[in-house]
Design a protein around this motif. Sequence first.
Motif, PDB file in Angstrom:
ATOM      1  N   ILE A 204       0.902  -1.220   0.290  1.00  0.00           N
ATOM      2  CA  ILE A 204       0.009  -0.244  -0.010  1.00  0.00           C
ATOM      3  C   ILE A 204       1.052   1.050   0.013  1.00  0.00           C
ATOM      4  CG2 ILE A 204      -1.707   1.285   1.098  1.00  0.00           C
ATOM      5  CD1 ILE A 204      -2.606  -1.209   2.548  1.00  0.00           C
ATOM      6  N   ASP A 208      -1.393   5.520  -3.263  1.00  0.00           N
ATOM      7  CA  ASP A 208      -2.714   4.663  -3.750  1.00  0.00           C
ATOM      8  C   ASP A 208      -3.926   5.390  -2.467  1.00  0.00           C
ATOM      9  OD1 ASP A 208      -1.421   2.994  -5.251  1.00  0.00           O
ATOM     10  OD2 ASP A 208      -1.047   1.797  -3.762  1.00  0.00           O
ATOM     11  N   LEU A 237      -8.542  -1.607  -6.184  1.00  0.00           N
ATOM     12  CA  LEU A 237      -7.391  -1.621  -5.128  1.00  0.00           C
ATOM     13  C   LEU A 237      -8.016  -1.694  -3.935  1.00  0.00           C
ATOM     14  CD1 LEU A 237      -4.406  -0.997  -4.373  1.00  0.00           C
ATOM     15  CD2 LEU A 237      -4.938   1.346  -4.160  1.00  0.00           C
ATOM     16  N   ASN A 240      -8.735  -5.580  -3.702  1.00  0.00           N
ATOM     17  CA  ASN A 240      -7.582  -6.479  -3.477  1.00  0.00           C
ATOM     18  C   ASN A 240      -7.036  -6.295  -1.945  1.00  0.00           C
ATOM     19  OD1 ASN A 240      -7.639  -7.177  -6.130  1.00  0.00           O
ATOM     20  ND2 ASN A 240      -6.567  -5.507  -6.659  1.00  0.00           N
TER      21      ASN A 240
END
Length: 338
Positions: A204, A208, A237, A240
Amino acid sequence: MSLSPNNKFHSDTDLHKTDCSELNTISRKRRHPASEWSEAIAELSREFKNTLSDWRRDLESSVKGIADNVLSIKSDLAALTQVTSEIKNDIQYLRSEQSVMKQRITELDTKYDDLAREIDDLKNSVQFLGNDQSDLSKKVGECSERMRESTNTQHTVVELVSKIDYLEQTARSCNIEICNVPERRNEDLMSLMTNIGTSIKFSIKPSDIISVKRVPHAVQNNNKPKNIVAKFTSCILRDNILSASRLHKGLNTQQCGISGTSVPIYMHEHLTLKRKKLFRDCREAARIHNYRFLWVKNGTILAREREGAKSFAIRSYQDIARIRSGSEIKQVAADPAN
Protein backbone atom coordinates in the motif's frame (compact mmCIF):
# COMPACT_ATOMS: atom_id res chain seq x y z
CA MET A 1 -213.31 11.93 9.44
CA SER A 2 -214.61 9.26 11.83
CA LEU A 3 -213.75 9.56 15.50
CA SER A 4 -214.39 5.87 16.26
CA PRO A 5 -211.58 3.97 17.98
CA ASN A 6 -209.08 2.05 15.96
CA ASN A 7 -209.97 -1.54 15.66
CA LYS A 8 -206.49 -2.71 14.92
CA PHE A 9 -205.84 -3.60 18.57
CA HIS A 10 -208.88 -4.81 20.44
CA SER A 11 -209.84 -7.58 22.78
CA ASP A 12 -212.87 -9.56 22.94
CA THR A 13 -214.26 -9.26 26.40
CA ASP A 14 -216.79 -11.85 25.88
CA LEU A 15 -215.21 -14.94 27.27
CA HIS A 16 -218.23 -16.94 26.96
CA LYS A 17 -217.88 -16.99 23.29
CA THR A 18 -214.82 -19.25 23.66
CA ASP A 19 -215.36 -22.93 23.22
CA CYS A 20 -214.92 -24.75 26.45
CA SER A 21 -214.24 -27.88 24.63
CA GLU A 22 -211.21 -26.38 23.13
CA LEU A 23 -209.92 -25.45 26.58
CA ASN A 24 -210.37 -28.91 27.85
CA THR A 25 -208.59 -30.28 24.87
CA ILE A 26 -205.57 -28.03 25.53
CA SER A 27 -205.46 -28.90 29.16
CA ARG A 28 -205.50 -32.55 28.36
CA LYS A 29 -202.65 -32.16 25.95
CA ARG A 30 -200.34 -30.48 28.61
CA ARG A 31 -200.69 -33.14 31.21
CA HIS A 32 -197.94 -35.85 31.28
CA PRO A 33 -197.53 -38.87 33.35
CA ALA A 34 -195.03 -38.77 36.30
CA SER A 35 -192.90 -41.52 34.79
CA GLU A 36 -192.18 -39.44 31.75
CA TRP A 37 -190.98 -36.57 33.89
CA SER A 38 -188.79 -38.86 35.94
CA GLU A 39 -187.29 -40.40 32.87
CA ALA A 40 -186.66 -36.99 31.38
CA ILE A 41 -185.07 -35.76 34.56
CA ALA A 42 -182.98 -38.93 34.83
CA GLU A 43 -181.90 -38.62 31.22
CA LEU A 44 -181.07 -35.02 31.78
CA SER A 45 -179.15 -35.94 34.93
CA ARG A 46 -177.24 -38.64 33.08
CA GLU A 47 -176.38 -36.25 30.30
CA PHE A 48 -175.34 -33.65 32.81
CA LYS A 49 -173.24 -36.19 34.70
CA ASN A 50 -171.67 -37.38 31.48
CA THR A 51 -171.02 -33.83 30.51
CA LEU A 52 -169.55 -33.11 33.95
CA SER A 53 -167.49 -36.32 33.69
CA ASP A 54 -166.23 -35.30 30.29
CA TRP A 55 -165.52 -31.86 31.66
CA ARG A 56 -163.72 -33.41 34.65
CA ARG A 57 -161.65 -35.65 32.39
CA ASP A 58 -160.86 -32.76 30.11
CA LEU A 59 -160.08 -30.58 33.11
CA GLU A 60 -157.90 -33.26 34.68
CA SER A 61 -156.14 -33.80 31.37
CA SER A 62 -155.70 -30.07 31.02
CA VAL A 63 -154.54 -29.76 34.63
CA LYS A 64 -152.12 -32.65 34.13
CA GLY A 65 -150.84 -31.04 30.95
CA ILE A 66 -150.55 -27.76 32.77
CA ALA A 67 -148.75 -29.52 35.63
CA ASP A 68 -146.40 -31.19 33.16
CA ASN A 69 -145.85 -27.89 31.47
CA VAL A 70 -145.26 -26.27 34.86
CA LEU A 71 -142.73 -28.98 35.74
CA SER A 72 -141.09 -28.57 32.36
CA ILE A 73 -141.11 -24.83 32.84
CA LYS A 74 -139.62 -25.30 36.31
CA SER A 75 -136.93 -27.56 34.87
CA ASP A 76 -136.30 -25.08 32.10
CA LEU A 77 -136.30 -22.29 34.67
CA ALA A 78 -133.75 -24.23 36.76
CA ALA A 79 -131.58 -24.80 33.70
CA LEU A 80 -132.09 -21.21 32.70
CA THR A 81 -131.18 -20.15 36.22
CA GLN A 82 -127.97 -22.19 36.03
CA VAL A 83 -127.22 -20.83 32.60
CA THR A 84 -128.00 -17.36 33.86
CA SER A 85 -125.68 -17.94 36.80
CA GLU A 86 -122.97 -19.11 34.45
CA ILE A 87 -123.62 -16.14 32.20
CA LYS A 88 -123.38 -13.87 35.24
CA ASN A 89 -120.10 -15.52 36.21
CA ASP A 90 -118.85 -15.17 32.65
CA ILE A 91 -119.98 -11.57 32.60
CA GLN A 92 -118.21 -10.99 35.92
CA TYR A 93 -115.09 -12.68 34.55
CA LEU A 94 -115.31 -10.66 31.36
CA ARG A 95 -115.72 -7.51 33.41
CA SER A 96 -112.62 -8.34 35.42
CA GLU A 97 -110.79 -9.20 32.21
CA GLN A 98 -112.04 -6.00 30.70
CA SER A 99 -110.75 -4.12 33.70
CA VAL A 100 -107.38 -5.80 33.41
CA MET A 101 -107.43 -5.18 29.67
CA LYS A 102 -108.23 -1.55 30.24
CA GLN A 103 -105.35 -1.32 32.69
CA ARG A 104 -103.05 -3.03 30.21
CA ILE A 105 -104.26 -0.79 27.43
CA THR A 106 -103.58 2.19 29.65
CA GLU A 107 -100.10 0.85 30.34
CA LEU A 108 -99.62 0.18 26.64
CA ASP A 109 -100.75 3.70 25.87
CA THR A 110 -98.22 5.00 28.36
CA LYS A 111 -95.51 2.77 26.92
CA TYR A 112 -96.53 3.78 23.43
CA ASP A 113 -96.23 7.43 24.38
CA ASP A 114 -92.81 6.75 25.92
CA LEU A 115 -91.81 4.74 22.87
CA ALA A 116 -93.04 7.47 20.58
CA ARG A 117 -90.94 9.99 22.51
CA GLU A 118 -87.94 7.65 22.34
CA ILE A 119 -88.50 7.18 18.62
CA ASP A 120 -88.61 10.92 18.20
CA ASP A 121 -85.40 11.20 20.21
CA LEU A 122 -83.87 8.43 18.09
CA LYS A 123 -84.97 10.19 14.93
CA ASN A 124 -83.34 13.36 16.16
CA SER A 125 -80.25 11.41 17.15
CA VAL A 126 -80.17 9.62 13.79
CA GLN A 127 -80.59 12.91 12.04
CA PHE A 128 -77.80 14.35 14.15
CA LEU A 129 -75.66 11.29 13.52
CA GLY A 130 -76.49 11.48 9.84
CA ASN A 131 -75.25 15.03 9.76
CA ASP A 132 -72.19 14.04 11.75
CA GLN A 133 -71.66 11.04 9.48
CA SER A 134 -71.87 13.28 6.47
CA ASP A 135 -69.29 15.59 8.01
CA LEU A 136 -67.27 12.57 9.10
CA SER A 137 -67.45 11.08 5.62
CA LYS A 138 -66.14 14.31 4.23
CA LYS A 139 -63.38 14.35 6.81
CA VAL A 140 -62.62 10.68 6.18
CA GLY A 141 -62.45 11.44 2.48
CA GLU A 142 -60.11 14.30 3.19
CA CYS A 143 -58.08 12.09 5.55
CA SER A 144 -58.02 9.31 2.96
CA GLU A 145 -56.81 11.75 0.38
CA ARG A 146 -54.21 13.01 2.82
CA MET A 147 -53.26 9.45 3.69
CA ARG A 148 -52.87 8.65 0.02
CA GLU A 149 -50.79 11.73 -0.34
CA SER A 150 -48.93 10.77 2.83
CA THR A 151 -48.47 7.22 1.55
CA ASN A 152 -47.20 8.57 -1.71
CA THR A 153 -45.00 10.91 0.26
CA GLN A 154 -43.79 8.03 2.42
CA HIS A 155 -43.06 5.97 -0.65
CA THR A 156 -41.27 8.93 -2.10
CA VAL A 157 -39.36 9.39 1.16
CA VAL A 158 -38.46 5.70 1.25
CA GLU A 159 -37.31 5.85 -2.33
CA LEU A 160 -35.34 9.01 -1.62
CA VAL A 161 -33.79 7.45 1.50
CA SER A 162 -32.88 4.36 -0.50
CA LYS A 163 -31.41 6.51 -3.26
CA ILE A 164 -29.49 8.60 -0.75
CA ASP A 165 -28.24 5.46 0.94
CA TYR A 166 -27.27 4.04 -2.44
CA LEU A 167 -25.48 7.26 -3.38
CA GLU A 168 -23.71 7.37 -0.02
CA GLN A 169 -22.66 3.74 -0.38
CA THR A 170 -21.52 4.41 -3.95
CA ALA A 171 -19.46 7.33 -2.67
CA ARG A 172 -17.84 4.88 -0.21
CA SER A 173 -17.18 2.21 -2.81
CA CYS A 174 -13.44 2.90 -2.62
CA ASN A 175 -13.29 3.12 1.18
CA ILE A 176 -12.03 0.69 3.81
CA GLU A 177 -13.07 1.02 7.44
CA ILE A 178 -10.52 -0.11 10.02
CA CYS A 179 -11.82 -0.80 13.54
CA ASN A 180 -10.29 -1.28 17.01
CA VAL A 181 -7.02 0.60 16.36
CA PRO A 182 -5.96 2.37 19.59
CA GLU A 183 -5.86 6.13 19.31
CA ARG A 184 -2.54 7.92 19.80
CA ARG A 185 -1.76 11.58 19.97
CA ASN A 186 -0.04 12.86 16.81
CA GLU A 187 -0.54 9.45 15.16
CA ASP A 188 0.55 8.99 11.53
CA LEU A 189 -2.36 7.23 9.84
CA MET A 190 -0.60 7.11 6.47
CA SER A 191 2.32 5.17 7.97
CA LEU A 192 -0.24 2.95 9.70
CA MET A 193 -1.78 2.07 6.34
CA THR A 194 1.67 1.26 4.93
CA ASN A 195 2.40 -1.01 7.90
CA ILE A 196 -0.99 -2.72 7.47
CA GLY A 197 -0.12 -3.39 3.80
CA THR A 198 3.20 -4.91 4.88
CA SER A 199 1.41 -7.11 7.45
CA ILE A 200 -1.12 -8.49 4.97
CA LYS A 201 1.59 -8.80 2.30
CA PHE A 202 -0.02 -6.32 -0.03
CA SER A 203 1.89 -3.16 -0.90
CA ILE A 204 0.00 0.00 0.00
CA LYS A 205 1.72 3.15 -1.22
CA PRO A 206 0.83 6.66 -0.11
CA SER A 207 -0.08 7.44 -3.69
CA ASP A 208 -2.80 4.76 -3.53
CA ILE A 209 -4.56 6.61 -0.72
CA ILE A 210 -6.72 9.63 -1.43
CA SER A 211 -7.49 10.30 2.25
CA VAL A 212 -7.29 8.59 5.63
CA LYS A 213 -8.86 9.85 8.83
CA ARG A 214 -10.72 8.86 11.96
CA VAL A 215 -14.49 9.29 11.98
CA PRO A 216 -16.73 9.91 15.02
CA HIS A 217 -19.01 7.20 16.38
CA ALA A 218 -22.68 7.26 15.58
CA VAL A 219 -23.33 6.89 19.33
CA GLN A 220 -21.76 9.63 21.40
CA ASN A 221 -21.16 7.56 24.57
CA ASN A 222 -19.13 4.88 22.75
CA ASN A 223 -15.79 4.42 24.54
CA LYS A 224 -14.17 2.36 21.81
CA PRO A 225 -11.49 3.94 19.57
CA LYS A 226 -12.78 5.87 16.62
CA ASN A 227 -12.75 3.98 13.37
CA ILE A 228 -10.32 4.85 10.59
CA VAL A 229 -11.64 5.37 7.06
CA ALA A 230 -9.18 5.16 4.19
CA LYS A 231 -10.23 6.19 0.68
CA PHE A 232 -8.29 4.55 -2.13
CA THR A 233 -7.86 5.57 -5.72
CA SER A 234 -9.95 2.72 -7.15
CA CYS A 235 -12.51 0.13 -6.15
CA ILE A 236 -10.30 -2.65 -7.50
CA LEU A 237 -7.46 -1.63 -5.24
CA ARG A 238 -9.82 -1.50 -2.29
CA ASP A 239 -11.18 -4.99 -3.05
CA ASN A 240 -7.67 -6.42 -3.43
CA ILE A 241 -6.62 -5.03 -0.05
CA LEU A 242 -9.71 -6.53 1.63
CA SER A 243 -9.08 -9.90 -0.03
CA ALA A 244 -5.50 -9.85 1.24
CA SER A 245 -6.67 -9.03 4.77
CA ARG A 246 -9.12 -11.97 4.69
CA LEU A 247 -6.39 -14.31 3.52
CA HIS A 248 -4.01 -13.07 6.22
CA LYS A 249 -6.43 -13.67 9.11
CA GLY A 250 -5.64 -12.46 12.59
CA LEU A 251 -4.30 -8.96 11.92
CA ASN A 252 -3.35 -7.18 15.17
CA THR A 253 -1.73 -3.96 16.40
CA GLN A 254 1.62 -5.60 17.15
CA GLN A 255 1.94 -6.67 13.51
CA CYS A 256 1.27 -3.11 12.41
CA GLY A 257 3.99 -1.63 14.65
CA ILE A 258 1.67 -0.17 17.28
CA SER A 259 3.15 -0.35 20.75
CA GLY A 260 1.27 -1.55 23.75
CA THR A 261 -0.98 -4.51 24.32
CA SER A 262 -1.71 -6.41 21.15
CA VAL A 263 -5.36 -6.14 20.07
CA PRO A 264 -7.01 -7.44 16.91
CA ILE A 265 -7.65 -5.09 14.01
CA TYR A 266 -10.68 -5.51 11.73
CA MET A 267 -10.91 -4.29 8.13
CA HIS A 268 -14.10 -4.23 6.06
CA GLU A 269 -16.00 -2.17 3.54
CA HIS A 270 -17.11 1.24 4.66
CA LEU A 271 -20.90 0.96 5.01
CA THR A 272 -23.49 3.64 5.58
CA LEU A 273 -25.08 3.86 9.03
CA LYS A 274 -28.27 2.27 7.71
CA ARG A 275 -26.39 -0.71 6.28
CA LYS A 276 -24.25 -1.06 9.40
CA LYS A 277 -27.34 -1.41 11.56
CA LEU A 278 -28.86 -3.87 9.09
CA PHE A 279 -25.62 -5.88 9.14
CA ARG A 280 -25.61 -6.01 12.97
CA ASP A 281 -29.19 -7.30 13.02
CA CYS A 282 -28.34 -9.82 10.30
CA ARG A 283 -25.43 -11.14 12.38
CA GLU A 284 -27.76 -11.60 15.35
CA ALA A 285 -30.34 -13.44 13.22
CA ALA A 286 -27.60 -15.57 11.63
CA ARG A 287 -26.25 -16.49 15.04
CA ILE A 288 -29.68 -17.54 16.32
CA HIS A 289 -30.56 -19.56 13.21
CA ASN A 290 -27.13 -21.12 12.75
CA TYR A 291 -26.10 -19.38 9.54
CA ARG A 292 -22.40 -20.03 9.14
CA PHE A 293 -21.57 -17.38 6.54
CA LEU A 294 -22.42 -13.68 6.55
CA TRP A 295 -20.32 -11.10 4.71
CA VAL A 296 -20.43 -7.83 2.73
CA LYS A 297 -19.49 -7.44 -0.91
CA ASN A 298 -19.72 -4.18 -2.81
CA GLY A 299 -21.96 -2.71 -0.13
CA THR A 300 -24.40 -5.66 -0.25
CA ILE A 301 -24.90 -7.99 2.71
CA LEU A 302 -24.76 -11.67 1.72
CA ALA A 303 -25.71 -14.74 3.73
CA ARG A 304 -25.34 -18.48 3.33
CA GLU A 305 -26.54 -21.09 5.76
CA ARG A 306 -23.82 -23.73 5.17
CA GLU A 307 -21.25 -24.98 2.70
CA GLY A 308 -22.84 -25.75 -0.65
CA ALA A 309 -26.02 -23.79 0.12
CA LYS A 310 -27.20 -20.91 -2.03
CA SER A 311 -26.19 -17.46 -0.92
CA PHE A 312 -28.68 -14.59 -0.97
CA ALA A 313 -28.65 -10.84 -0.51
CA ILE A 314 -30.13 -8.98 2.41
CA ARG A 315 -31.20 -5.47 1.52
CA SER A 316 -34.01 -4.84 4.04
CA TYR A 317 -35.50 -6.03 7.31
CA GLN A 318 -38.05 -8.07 5.35
CA ASP A 319 -35.09 -10.13 4.14
CA ILE A 320 -34.02 -10.69 7.75
CA ALA A 321 -37.50 -12.05 8.47
CA ARG A 322 -37.00 -14.50 5.62
CA ILE A 323 -33.67 -15.51 7.10
CA ARG A 324 -35.51 -16.31 10.32
CA SER A 325 -37.93 -18.48 8.36
CA GLY A 326 -35.02 -20.28 6.72
CA SER A 327 -35.89 -19.22 3.16
CA GLU A 328 -33.32 -18.17 0.64
CA ILE A 329 -34.71 -15.24 -1.30
CA LYS A 330 -32.05 -14.52 -3.85
CA GLN A 331 -29.08 -16.34 -5.23
CA VAL A 332 -26.02 -14.25 -5.80
CA ALA A 333 -23.45 -15.24 -8.37
CA ALA A 334 -20.66 -13.54 -6.50
CA ASP A 335 -19.08 -15.77 -3.85
CA PRO A 336 -16.04 -14.90 -1.70
CA ALA A 337 -14.66 -18.34 -2.38
CA ASN A 338 -14.43 -17.55 -6.13
